[in-house]
Scaffold this active site. Structure first.
Site, PDB file in Angstrom:
ATOM      1  N   TYR A 172     -17.004 -17.911  14.958  1.00 23.01           N
ATOM      2  CA  TYR A 172     -15.595 -17.651  15.279  1.00 23.01           C
ATOM      3  C   TYR A 172     -15.478 -17.199  16.730  1.00 23.01           C
ATOM      4  O   TYR A 172     -16.024 -16.162  17.117  1.00 23.01           O
ATOM      5  CB  TYR A 172     -15.085 -16.568  14.320  1.00 23.01           C
ATOM      6  CG  TYR A 172     -13.662 -16.114  14.490  1.00 23.01           C
ATOM      7  CD1 TYR A 172     -12.694 -16.876  15.138  1.00 23.01           C
ATOM      8  CD2 TYR A 172     -13.253 -14.895  13.944  1.00 23.01           C
ATOM      9  CE1 TYR A 172     -11.392 -16.438  15.261  1.00 23.01           C
ATOM     10  CE2 TYR A 172     -11.950 -14.448  14.047  1.00 23.01           C
ATOM     11  CZ  TYR A 172     -11.025 -15.214  14.712  1.00 23.01           C
ATOM     12  OH  TYR A 172      -9.731 -14.775  14.828  1.00 23.01           O
ATOM     13  N   LYS A 208     -14.781 -21.957  14.457  1.00 21.92           N
ATOM     14  CA  LYS A 208     -13.347 -21.647  14.491  1.00 21.92           C
ATOM     15  C   LYS A 208     -13.025 -21.304  15.942  1.00 21.92           C
ATOM     16  O   LYS A 208     -13.472 -20.288  16.465  1.00 21.92           O
ATOM     17  CB  LYS A 208     -13.003 -20.473  13.574  1.00 21.92           C
ATOM     18  CG  LYS A 208     -11.525 -20.072  13.640  1.00 21.92           C
ATOM     19  CD  LYS A 208     -11.226 -18.832  12.822  1.00 21.92           C
ATOM     20  CE  LYS A 208      -9.757 -18.424  12.969  1.00 21.92           C
ATOM     21  NZ  LYS A 208      -9.448 -17.170  12.246  1.00 21.92           N
TER      22      LYS A 208
END
Length: 359
Positions: free
Chosen positions: A188, A216
């Site tokens: 992320y 992400k």
């Protein structure tokens, strides 16, 4: 020549001769570290319930960063949580992030965190992929939490780069390589929260691991396209950019906050092809949601929809009255039936909210 010997789990080495002559004349040398290859192996079993592979995660198009509701004393409201997760499943979400920023993992103890992951797996693991946020700025904590998360059956882990203290790019690579050994992982990247970007060369280095499901990415669609051209799976981390990320830049899908509220519309946005008119229709809601740092807007919205109790763990507090009125108007404009829950949307007063500082 003296040798090191391993007895049980203890390493023993001979003491030097520490006579007076030794202390006066010998130069100090740092002791040589005794390294045992693969000493700290992941404790993850090959027989873990709901075991999945990174390949199973790579195809997910709509993943909801799920909200964690609370009871008036600040404990988890599991009844409301289960209803919210079930609404995601019914409306086509394929995965949930448990205890992420949206789910306020940063306000949980690790016991709460792992319990909620295990609860989600136990109740919904056969219907939706459960991705536990087990990231930390401490590699030790991230490894331990991931071991526990996989032990209770989560399908994949979400890992952020070390924040606040930060580290070098080489340290970042070592951190991710350590946690990737645990199991399927989404990395992320959100520099606005961590204060440090994860540059592409870090991702390209760790992409050699079979456990990297993808990234992400919150930096923007130019970065998304950099990865997709290199065959690295990417989910947009920005709801306002996810339509274009999916249909113009090659993203697999989105890890979404907005889908907590309108999972059916977000499913349509990710599954049904290029749809600029629906994207434009959702934009005022998305802009409203992120007027203040997430999850403040989402918490306020779900409370006004009657889906969760109006309980906030501090330091989060509800949006002001003018923004609460604005949300009610947005719901009416989009259509109440498009939102989760069955109660009429209403404007809550300041006194309706409970702010919990100790729980």
């Amino acid at each position: 020549m003296a040798t090191l010997c391993l007895r049980g789990s203890a390493l023993q080495s001979p003491r030097p001769n520490c006579g007076d002559n030794y202390k006066r004349n010998a130069k100090w040398r740092s002791p040589q570290a005794a390294v045992i290859p693969n000493f700290h192996l992941p404790m993850r079993s090959l027989e873990v319930k709901n075991r999945t592979s990174a390949e199973d995660i790579k195809s997910l198009r709509l993943i909801t960063a799920i909200k964690t509701p609370y009871l008036p004393d600040g404990r988890f409201d599991l009844e409301a949580y289960d209803d919210l997760v079930n609404m995601q499943i019914v409306n086509g979400a394929e995965g949930v992030i448990v205890g992420g920023t949206t789910g306020e993992g940063q306000l949980m103890s690790w016991d709460e965190h792992i319990m909620l992951i295990g609860h989600t797996v136990n109740c919904f693991g056969g219907s939706i992929k459960v991705i536990g946020n087990t990231g930390s700025n401490s590699t030790r904590e991230a490894i331990h939490a991931s071991e526990q998360g996989f032990a209770v059956g989560m399908h994949a882990a979400l890992h952020i780069n070390p924040y606040y203290g930060k580290t070098s790019l080489e340290g970042m690579v070592s951190h991710f390589e350590s946690v990737l050994s645990m199991g399927p992982t989404i990395i992320y990247n959100v520099p606005s929260r961590t204060g440090q970007d994860i540059p592409p060369r870090v991702i390209h280095t760790v992409s050699q691991s079979a456990n990297l499901a993808g990234v992400k990415e919150c930096v923007g669609n130019d970065r998304v396209e950099q990865y997709t051209k290199s065959k690295i799976v990417v989910w947009s981390g920005n709801d306002d950019e996810c339509h274009d990320a999916r249909w113009s830049h090659g993203a697999t899908g989105v890890i979404s906050v907005t889908s907590n509220l309108v999972p059916g519309l977000m499913q349509e946005l990710m599954f049904e092809g290029n749809n600029p008119s629906l994207n434009a229709k959702l934009m005022p809601l998305i802009e409203w949601l992120f007027h203040e740092p997430n999850p403040i807007g989402l918490n306020t919205a779900l409370a006004q929809l009657g889906v969760v109790r109006p309980v906030f763990r501090l330091p989060y507090v509800p949006l002001p009255l003018a923004k609460r009125i604005e949300f009610v108007n947005l719901v009416k404009e989009i259509g109440r039936e498009k939102f989760v829950g069955e109660q009429d949307v209403k404007v809550l007063e300041d006194d309706d909210f409970i702010l919990v500082s100790r729980y």
